[in-house]
Design a protein around this motif. Structure first.
Motif, PDB file in Angstrom:
ATOM      1  N   PRO A 413      31.026  12.298  39.839  1.00 20.00           N
ATOM      2  CA  PRO A 413      31.703  11.593  38.753  1.00 20.00           C
ATOM      3  C   PRO A 413      31.194  10.149  38.741  1.00 20.00           C
ATOM      4  CG  PRO A 413      33.279  12.821  40.086  1.00 20.00           C
ATOM      5  CD  PRO A 413      31.966  12.896  40.786  1.00 20.00           C
ATOM      6  N   THR A 414      31.049   9.553  37.579  1.00 21.03           N
ATOM      7  CA  THR A 414      30.437   8.223  37.489  1.00 21.03           C
ATOM      8  C   THR A 414      31.198   7.166  38.280  1.00 21.03           C
ATOM      9  OG1 THR A 414      31.537   8.107  35.349  1.00 21.03           O
ATOM     10  CG2 THR A 414      29.166   8.420  35.319  1.00 21.03           C
ATOM     11  N   ASP A 415      32.489   7.371  38.488  1.00 21.89           N
ATOM     12  CA  ASP A 415      33.292   6.410  39.262  1.00 21.89           C
ATOM     13  C   ASP A 415      32.716   6.102  40.638  1.00 21.89           C
ATOM     14  OD1 ASP A 415      34.970   6.592  37.181  1.00 21.89           O
ATOM     15  OD2 ASP A 415      36.646   7.549  38.269  1.00 21.89           O
ATOM     16  N   TYR A 416      32.114   7.103  41.255  1.00 27.43           N
ATOM     17  CA  TYR A 416      31.648   6.937  42.629  1.00 27.43           C
ATOM     18  C   TYR A 416      30.157   6.647  42.718  1.00 27.43           C
ATOM     19  CZ  TYR A 416      36.051   9.430  42.942  1.00 27.43           C
ATOM     20  OH  TYR A 416      37.353   9.806  42.772  1.00 27.43           O
ATOM     21  N   MET A 417      29.518   6.601  41.541  1.00 21.23           N
ATOM     22  CA  MET A 417      28.067   6.448  41.496  1.00 21.23           C
ATOM     23  C   MET A 417      27.605   5.200  42.234  1.00 21.23           C
ATOM     24  SD  MET A 417      25.924   6.208  38.037  1.00 21.23           S
ATOM     25  CE  MET A 417      25.524   4.495  37.932  1.00 21.23           C
ATOM     26  N   GLY A 418      28.288   4.083  41.954  1.00 23.33           N
ATOM     27  CA  GLY A 418      27.894   2.808  42.538  1.00 23.33           C
ATOM     28  C   GLY A 418      27.871   2.848  44.054  1.00 23.33           C
ATOM     29  N   ASN A 419      28.956   3.339  44.613  1.00 24.30           N
ATOM     30  CA  ASN A 419      29.054   3.395  46.071  1.00 24.30           C
ATOM     31  C   ASN A 419      27.981   4.267  46.697  1.00 24.30           C
ATOM     32  OD1 ASN A 419      31.159   1.721  46.287  1.00 24.30           O
ATOM     33  ND2 ASN A 419      32.731   3.334  46.472  1.00 24.30           N
ATOM     34  N   ILE A 420      27.780   5.424  46.088  1.00 20.50           N
ATOM     35  CA  ILE A 420      26.806   6.369  46.632  1.00 20.50           C
ATOM     36  C   ILE A 420      25.402   5.781  46.566  1.00 20.50           C
ATOM     37  CG2 ILE A 420      25.761   8.643  46.291  1.00 20.50           C
ATOM     38  CD1 ILE A 420      28.533   9.577  45.259  1.00 20.50           C
ATOM     39  N   LEU A 421      25.115   5.174  45.434  1.00 16.85           N
ATOM     40  CA  LEU A 421      23.800   4.568  45.215  1.00 16.85           C
ATOM     41  C   LEU A 421      23.548   3.470  46.251  1.00 16.85           C
ATOM     42  CD1 LEU A 421      21.440   4.684  43.193  1.00 16.85           C
ATOM     43  CD2 LEU A 421      22.608   2.929  41.850  1.00 16.85           C
ATOM     44  N   THR A 422      24.534   2.584  46.396  1.00 19.09           N
ATOM     45  CA  THR A 422      24.383   1.475  47.341  1.00 19.09           C
ATOM     46  C   THR A 422      24.205   2.001  48.760  1.00 19.09           C
ATOM     47  OG1 THR A 422      26.027   0.404  45.963  1.00 19.09           O
ATOM     48  CG2 THR A 422      25.397  -0.758  47.953  1.00 19.09           C
ATOM     49  N   HIS A 423      25.050   2.973  49.104  1.00 13.66           N
ATOM     50  CA  HIS A 423      24.978   3.525  50.455  1.00 13.66           C
ATOM     51  C   HIS A 423      23.601   4.135  50.727  1.00 13.66           C
ATOM     52  CE1 HIS A 423      26.299   5.553  54.113  1.00 13.66           C
ATOM     53  NE2 HIS A 423      25.690   6.635  53.660  1.00 13.66           N
ATOM     54  N   LEU A 424      23.133   4.941  49.783  1.00 16.52           N
ATOM     55  CA  LEU A 424      21.847   5.606  49.996  1.00 16.52           C
ATOM     56  C   LEU A 424      20.700   4.610  50.077  1.00 16.52           C
ATOM     57  CD1 LEU A 424      22.268   8.809  47.880  1.00 16.52           C
ATOM     58  CD2 LEU A 424      21.292   8.747  50.174  1.00 16.52           C
ATOM     59  N   GLN A 425      20.752   3.594  49.228  1.00 15.82           N
ATOM     60  CA  GLN A 425      19.645   2.639  49.227  1.00 15.82           C
ATOM     61  C   GLN A 425      19.704   1.704  50.422  1.00 15.82           C
ATOM     62  OE1 GLN A 425      19.894   1.009  45.245  1.00 15.82           O
ATOM     63  NE2 GLN A 425      18.324   2.441  44.538  1.00 15.82           N
ATOM     64  N   ASN A 426      20.900   1.257  50.764  1.00 22.03           N
ATOM     65  CA  ASN A 426      20.995   0.260  51.834  1.00 22.03           C
ATOM     66  C   ASN A 426      21.025   0.862  53.226  1.00 22.03           C
ATOM     67  OD1 ASN A 426      21.132  -1.462  49.744  1.00 22.03           O
ATOM     68  ND2 ASN A 426      23.253  -2.122  50.102  1.00 22.03           N
ATOM     69  N   GLU A 427      21.627   2.028  53.330  1.00 21.43           N
ATOM     70  CA  GLU A 427      21.809   2.534  54.684  1.00 21.43           C
ATOM     71  C   GLU A 427      21.042   3.800  54.989  1.00 21.43           C
ATOM     72  OE1 GLU A 427      26.024   2.428  55.919  1.00 21.43           O
ATOM     73  OE2 GLU A 427      26.148   0.868  54.384  1.00 21.43           O
ATOM     74  N   ARG A 428      20.487   4.442  53.964  1.00 23.12           N
ATOM     75  CA  ARG A 428      19.806   5.713  54.230  1.00 23.12           C
ATOM     76  C   ARG A 428      18.332   5.692  53.838  1.00 23.12           C
ATOM     77  NH1 ARG A 428      23.455   9.455  56.958  1.00 23.12           N
ATOM     78  NH2 ARG A 428      25.448   8.494  56.589  1.00 23.12           N
ATOM     79  N   ARG A 429      17.830   4.509  53.563  1.00 20.96           N
ATOM     80  CA  ARG A 429      16.404   4.351  53.217  1.00 20.96           C
ATOM     81  C   ARG A 429      15.979   5.219  52.033  1.00 20.96           C
ATOM     82  NH1 ARG A 429      12.793   5.925  57.339  1.00 20.96           N
ATOM     83  NH2 ARG A 429      14.359   7.104  58.518  1.00 20.96           N
ATOM     84  N   ALA A 430      16.887   5.473  51.107  1.00 21.13           N
ATOM     85  CA  ALA A 430      16.556   6.342  49.975  1.00 21.13           C
ATOM     86  C   ALA A 430      16.160   5.503  48.773  1.00 21.13           C
ATOM     87  CB  ALA A 430      17.770   7.200  49.635  1.00 21.13           C
ATOM     88  N   THR A 431      15.311   6.060  47.922  1.00 25.51           N
ATOM     89  CA  THR A 431      14.988   5.367  46.670  1.00 25.51           C
ATOM     90  C   THR A 431      15.373   6.263  45.511  1.00 25.51           C
ATOM     91  OG1 THR A 431      12.736   6.170  47.014  1.00 25.51           O
ATOM     92  CG2 THR A 431      13.124   3.832  47.406  1.00 25.51           C
ATOM     93  N   LEU A 432      16.019   5.639  44.542  1.00 23.09           N
ATOM     94  CA  LEU A 432      16.452   6.365  43.356  1.00 23.09           C
ATOM     95  C   LEU A 432      15.227   6.619  42.498  1.00 23.09           C
ATOM     96  CD1 LEU A 432      18.867   7.391  41.628  1.00 23.09           C
ATOM     97  CD2 LEU A 432      18.808   5.174  40.496  1.00 23.09           C
ATOM     98  N   GLN A 433      15.068   7.862  42.060  1.00 22.87           N
ATOM     99  CA  GLN A 433      13.892   8.166  41.260  1.00 22.87           C
ATOM    100  C   GLN A 433      14.239   8.387  39.806  1.00 22.87           C
ATOM    101  OE1 GLN A 433      12.100  11.432  43.537  1.00 22.87           O
ATOM    102  NE2 GLN A 433      10.465   9.961  43.948  1.00 22.87           N
ATOM    103  N   HIS A 434      15.426   8.931  39.585  1.00 22.34           N
ATOM    104  CA  HIS A 434      15.718   9.367  38.246  1.00 22.34           C
ATOM    105  C   HIS A 434      17.192   9.685  38.162  1.00 22.34           C
ATOM    106  CE1 HIS A 434      15.210  11.611  34.533  1.00 22.34           C
ATOM    107  NE2 HIS A 434      15.687  12.705  35.095  1.00 22.34           N
ATOM    108  N   MET A 435      17.827   9.410  37.012  1.00 23.64           N
ATOM    109  CA  MET A 435      19.186   9.925  36.864  1.00 23.64           C
ATOM    110  C   MET A 435      19.477  10.294  35.426  1.00 23.64           C
ATOM    111  SD  MET A 435      21.814   6.864  37.561  1.00 23.64           S
ATOM    112  CE  MET A 435      21.255   5.216  37.708  1.00 23.64           C
ATOM    113  N   GLU A 436      20.393  11.211  35.244  1.00 21.76           N
ATOM    114  CA  GLU A 436      20.740  11.619  33.891  1.00 21.76           C
ATOM    115  C   GLU A 436      22.183  12.111  33.855  1.00 21.76           C
ATOM    116  OE1 GLU A 436      18.931  16.110  33.679  1.00 21.76           O
ATOM    117  OE2 GLU A 436      17.484  14.451  33.754  1.00 21.76           O
ATOM    118  N   ASN A 437      22.706  12.184  32.638  1.00 18.29           N
ATOM    119  CA  ASN A 437      24.082  12.637  32.516  1.00 18.29           C
ATOM    120  C   ASN A 437      24.186  14.116  32.869  1.00 18.29           C
ATOM    121  OD1 ASN A 437      25.324  10.261  31.759  1.00 18.29           O
ATOM    122  ND2 ASN A 437      24.565  10.490  29.663  1.00 18.29           N
ATOM    123  N   ALA A 438      25.318  14.489  33.454  1.00 19.20           N
ATOM    124  CA  ALA A 438      25.562  15.900  33.754  1.00 19.20           C
ATOM    125  C   ALA A 438      26.945  16.207  33.228  1.00 19.20           C
ATOM    126  CB  ALA A 438      25.453  16.141  35.250  1.00 19.20           C
ATOM    127  N   GLY A 439      27.127  15.983  31.943  1.00 17.96           N
ATOM    128  CA  GLY A 439      28.442  16.204  31.350  1.00 17.96           C
ATOM    129  C   GLY A 439      29.176  14.887  31.233  1.00 17.96           C
TER     130      GLY A 439
END
Lengths: 603, 376
Positions: A413-439
């Motif tokens: 759900p979009t509500d949690y997007m920010g937290n997940i994104l920050t966590h993955l980028q800052n703490e899990r060495r992940a890079t966002l490649q692409h995103m799109e709506n899923a409903g």
């Protein structure tokens, strides 16, 4: 030989808990394929473990006969596993089918795995029958979920069926859709035999039972068969179908799904995705898509008590008969003694193995924190593969290190997007490649991330960050160069190999600090001060000190006590290092265990 | 038992009597004691039988010290203790200057009557001078009870007060109270025990906070003029516990009652800790040893060192050489001397740090003595 026009081979795609198994149970009931007295809930999940956890790990096929407009149709349903660890098995199950029933929980909407598996089905050119399940639930969000499914597959909303597998409502419509929308299999009985192995199970009386889908040719008793990747020959003892109990038949022809028993001793000889052909009249070309799947996650397993080592070995050997993906080899640890270094497909697989060891073999086991496999290019030009921190080469021998990366997809759900994104980028060495709506108010994000970051506690963390709403899936991308360093722990200036871990350079400081602090907490005080240090790249990067114990007074000692107290002391000295060996520190096993598990929280 | 008569026994011995009954068990205690009083009478009858048996083996022996411990001797009917003493007087010769100690819980009425038993040393288990701490470990008395008992006892006897450091609910303040009690009452003798809590089989778990409190208490008591003559025991004006000194100097004493132990010449024994077995065996005029051994030289040496090092005077090296002529502390303990052990005027003793880490040092010392004997 069956007329292939009246055969439909389908698999099911669904997220865990979306009702796949209940759906199959209902079909068995409608087609009267199972004696109602024998029918217990979730007929297909055979293993205790699966029933208890309510999840399906192993695909179990079933054949039903359904009369449609006066014509009997044979429908083979392959129930696919619903977890990321087993996505290769899912892809092979799909290769055995022409169609797929996509089941989505109307109260949950689509999840990351559903998306990943739907794409897999589209890639495999399956005819997809989309179904919304659990429409009877008060929490069902039918309109929204219909839209999500329609968007995912690019079909009009009206094409998505609605059912409640629990009440049975709408299930017959799905059966009709399967016959009308899924194309019949094709194949030539006169061509050389080509059969796809899509699963195998070990039976202690009959050996390995191989689940096959025939593409060309005919398979029958007494045939000499050949498994193409291993080039091993076997003689067929029995062929049959699943009703869903196994029933022997004379032969299996094109389009049919069934089983073969041919004196195969363990499942690793009949790997999923491999092709069976006739040894006397072999085909030139095996079916496409076979991969030798390698473990992705490694951990060491030790018996709860050292004397159970042999039993653990036997248990693992037995498990291996039925689990082609499990690998193991002997290892030792100064703290835990003799054990095995095991390779698993993923974390769930690891958990399943642990639970099966404990349940089926009554073994209590100690399992260390998991880690991935690294490729190391040495200065001398040689490339080695390392999955055990203790065996990681010294820094000055290393030219480059490569670590496995995955493509990670997350629906939230979009509500949690920010937290997940920050966590993955800052703490899990992940890079966002692409995103799109899923409903509505839901988004799917694609990341590239090191597998090491995902196999530790990420799934739990994701659920916590999204209150359980987010779901994930991942697929391997391959190895990439990375700055991995070995973190060595020195206790009283002496390196303790069993405490070494491999971490990314960017995290070395934080992990090191946590490691030394935890150890300082767990190692009891000795009569001298003990420095605990963590070293990486030749430098000490973290330190904690265990203060000296100043008092260890043998308090009361009277007449009746002499022998008892002396015995107590003599016993203690076995565990305690003597003053003579003043430089040595005794590290209790609990400390090792806690440290080995630290990675689960901290890496 | 023939070996007993052939063993060399001195003319003076100590006598220990165990009273294994408590109306309620304190949480920290690991001494043998029962809360079921239904067999008290039978137990004492068995005890009298044991006194009789021993007196037959040791007819001309002088008893120098008597020590009644527990359990809670102050919990059993007074008459039973009275009769017990009568038996002892009947069966043994009592030295003129004998020491007679009894352990009591703070209980004024009971202590008042002790003077009629010729008790001349009373050991009061205060444990902590704080009612909250006492309640928490299920002691049955208050600090007030203790003060009254102390006043009563000191009229006719030397008094020891027992303290324990490391109890739950204890604080720096409660330890200050303990110090204050010693300072104002100035008992003849004080015992300060560090509670042994074993985190695992091998490790003693003491927090730094507790270490500091123990250290402060011990130092304060020493400053008041008490002599730390044993690891946990402090005496004013040479008021040592003569009975306990027999244990630590590994002299001769017999223990009577369940779980009691004795040392006579080279004999070391411990009675059964099982009440039923003790009673039934003695009914048949039989001893109830759970452990009985005629110590060889090595065992005797180990025990003598193990007990002797508890004393600040240490152990007489000559005495040790009498047991084992090759015993050479300089060689055996060369790396411990200075920090943990010292040798002074022919005595081997623990240093201050050795006292503090006595459990470890003693374990190592004993281990080395064993290895010495096998020539490694």
């Amino acid at each position: 030989m069956k007329d292939t026009r009246f055969i439909r081979n389908i698999c099911t795609i669904a997220h865990i808990d979306h009702g796949k198994t209940t759906f199959v149970d209902r079909i068995l009931e409608i087609t009267k394929s199972v004696d109602p007295r024998k029918m217990h809930e979730q007929f297909l999940d055979q293993m205790d473990l699966e029933r208890e956890r309510g999840i399906t790990i192993k695909a179990q096929p079933v054949k039903v006969i359904y009369n449609h407009d006066g014509q009997d149709y044979e429908i083979n349903i392959i129930d696919t596993p619903g977890h990321v660890d087993f996505s290769y098995e899912v892809s092979r199950s799909m290769a055995a089918c022409e169609g797929a029933v996509l089941i989505v929980d109307a109260s949950q909407g689509i999840e990351a795995q559903t998306v990943a598996h739907s794409y897999l089905a589209i890639e495999n050119e399956l005819d997809i029958v989309p179904v919304l399940n659990k429409i009877d639930l008060p929490t069902a969000n039918i309109e929204e979920s219909l839209q999500q499914v329609a968007d995912l597959l690019g079909v009009p909303k009206e094409d998505v069926l609605k059912m409640s597998a629990k009440t049975g409502e709408g299930v017959e419509n799905v059966l009709r859709a399967i016959i009308e929308q899924v194309r019949p299999p094709q194949g030539d009985p006169n061509k050389p035999l080509k059969a796809l192995i899509f699963d195998a199970k070990y039976d202690k009386y009959r050996g390995v039972i191989v689940y096959v889908r025939i593409f060309d040719g005919v398979l029958k008793k007494k045939d000499q068969i050949l498994i193409m990747s291993t080039n091993q020959r076997y003689e067929v003892e029995e062929v049959g179908i699943f009703t869903p109990t196994m029933v022997p038949t004379d032969s299996l022809g094109p389009g049919e799904v069934g089983y073969v028993i041919a004196g195969i001793k363990e499942v690793s000889e009949a790997k999923v995705g491999d092709t069976i052909t006739n040894a006397l009249a072999p085909t030139d070309e095996p079916l496409a898509g076979y991969r030798d799947v390698k473990p992705m996650v490694y951990a060491s397993v030790f018996p709860g008590l050292p004397e159970y080592y042999e039993e653990l070995k036997k248990s693992l050997e037995k498990l291996k008969l039925n689990d082609w993906a499990l690998t193991f080899e002997p290892t030792t640890s100064p703290a835990l003694g003799f054990g095995f270094r095991c390779g698993f497909l993923g974390l769930l697989h690891m958990d399943v193995v642990r639970e099966r060891l404990e349940r089926e073999f009554e073994m209590s086991v100690i399992m260390t924190a998991p880690n991935v496999e690294y490729k190391v290019l040495l200065r001398n030009g040689e490339t080695i593969i390392v999955n055990d921190p203790a065996k990681f080469p010294e820094e000055d021998q290393i030219e480059k290190v490569y670590e496995p990366y995955v493509r990670l997809s997350i629906i939230t759900p979009t509500d949690y997007m920010g937290n997940i994104l920050t966590h993955l980028q800052n703490e899990r060495r992940a890079t966002l490649q692409h995103m799109e709506n899923a409903g509505k108010n839901r988004i799917i994000m694609y990341f590239k991330a090191p597998l090491a970051e995902i196999i530790t506690d990420f799934f739990g963390k994701l659920k916590a960050m999204s209150r359980g709403y987010a779901s994930m899936d991942y697929e391997m991308l391959g190895f990439e160069e990375s700055e991995i360093v070995k973190l060595t722990v020195l206790v009283n200036k002496e390196p303790v190999d069993a405490l070494s871990t491999l971490v990314h350079k960017s995290k070395a400081y934080t992990v090191a600090k946590k490691l030394v602090d935890k150890l300082a907490e767990l190692i009891p005080r000795h009569q001298f001060e003990i420095p605990i240090q963590a070293k990486a790249s030749g430098r000490i990067i973290a330190r904690a000190d265990i203060k000296a114990l100043r008092k260890d007074v043998l308090a009361k000692c009277y007449g009746g006590d002499v022998t008892r107290k002396m015995k107590l002391l003599e016993k203690q000295k076995e565990g305690k290092k003597k003053l003579r060996e003043i430089g040595q520190v005794s590290i209790p096993q609990e400390a090792f265990l806690a440290i080995l598990k630290i990675g689960e929280e901290e890496k | 038992m023939e070996s007993l008569s052939s063993t060399l026994v001195s003319e003076n011995i100590g006598l220990y009597l165990h009273v294994p009954f408590c109306k309620r068990r304190c949480t920290y205690c690991d001494f043998v004691s029962f809360t079921d009083f239904s067999q008290v009478k039978e137990y004492f009858e068995a005890l009298w039988k044991e006194i009789e048996l021993w007196s037959k083996f040791l007819p001309r022996i002088h008893v120098e010290t008597i020590y009644v411990g527990g359990g809670s001797p102050s919990d059993v009917p007074f008459e039973l203790l009275e009769k017990t003493l009568e038996r002892i007087r009947d069966m043994f010769l009592i030295a003129d200057d004998f020491e007679f100690t009894i352990e009591v819980n703070p209980n004024c009425e009971f202590v008042e009557r002790l003077r009629f038993l010729d008790v001349n040393r009373v050991s009061i288990g205060l444990q902590a001078a704080d009612d909250e701490v006492l309640k928490c470990v299920r002691r049955r008395h208050s600090v007030g009870d203790f003060f009254r008992t102390f006043e009563t006892a000191k009229n006719f006897a030397k008094v020891n007060v027992d303290f324990i450091v490391g109890l739950p609910n204890e604080s720096d303040r409660t330890i200050e109270n303990d110090v204050h009690v010693v300072e104002t009452l100035r008992p003849d003798h004080v015992s300060i025990y560090l509670l042994e809590t074993h985190e695992s089989e091998f490790e003693t778990a003491i927090s730094e906070v507790v270490e500091n409190r123990y250290e402060r208490f011990v130092e304060a008591v020493k400053e008041m003029g008490y002599d730390r003559y044993e690891i946990s025991n402090f005496a004013l004006n040479n008021s040592f516990c003569r009975h306990n000194l027999k244990y630590w100097r590994n002299e001769d004493y017999i223990g009577l009652g369940v779980a009691a132990g004795g040392h006579l010449g080279r004999i070391r024994y411990v009675n059964s800790p099982r009440l039923g077995e003790y009673i039934s065996k003695l009914k048949e005029d039989d001893f109830v040893f759970d452990y009985f051994s005629r110590n060889d030289d090595l065992q005797e040496l180990k025990e003598t060192i193990f007990m002797g090092l508890r004393l600040s005077e240490g152990v007489n090296i000559e005495k040790l050489r009498e047991i084992w002529w090759m015993f050479d502390p300089y060689e055996l303990f060369h790396d411990l001397l200075g920090e943990f052990l010292e040798i002074e005027d022919g005595f081997l003793k623990l240093t201050k740090r050795g006292f503090d880490l006595s459990a470890r040092v003693l374990a190592d010392v004993i281990d080395r003595v064993s290895l010495m004997a096998v020539g490694r």
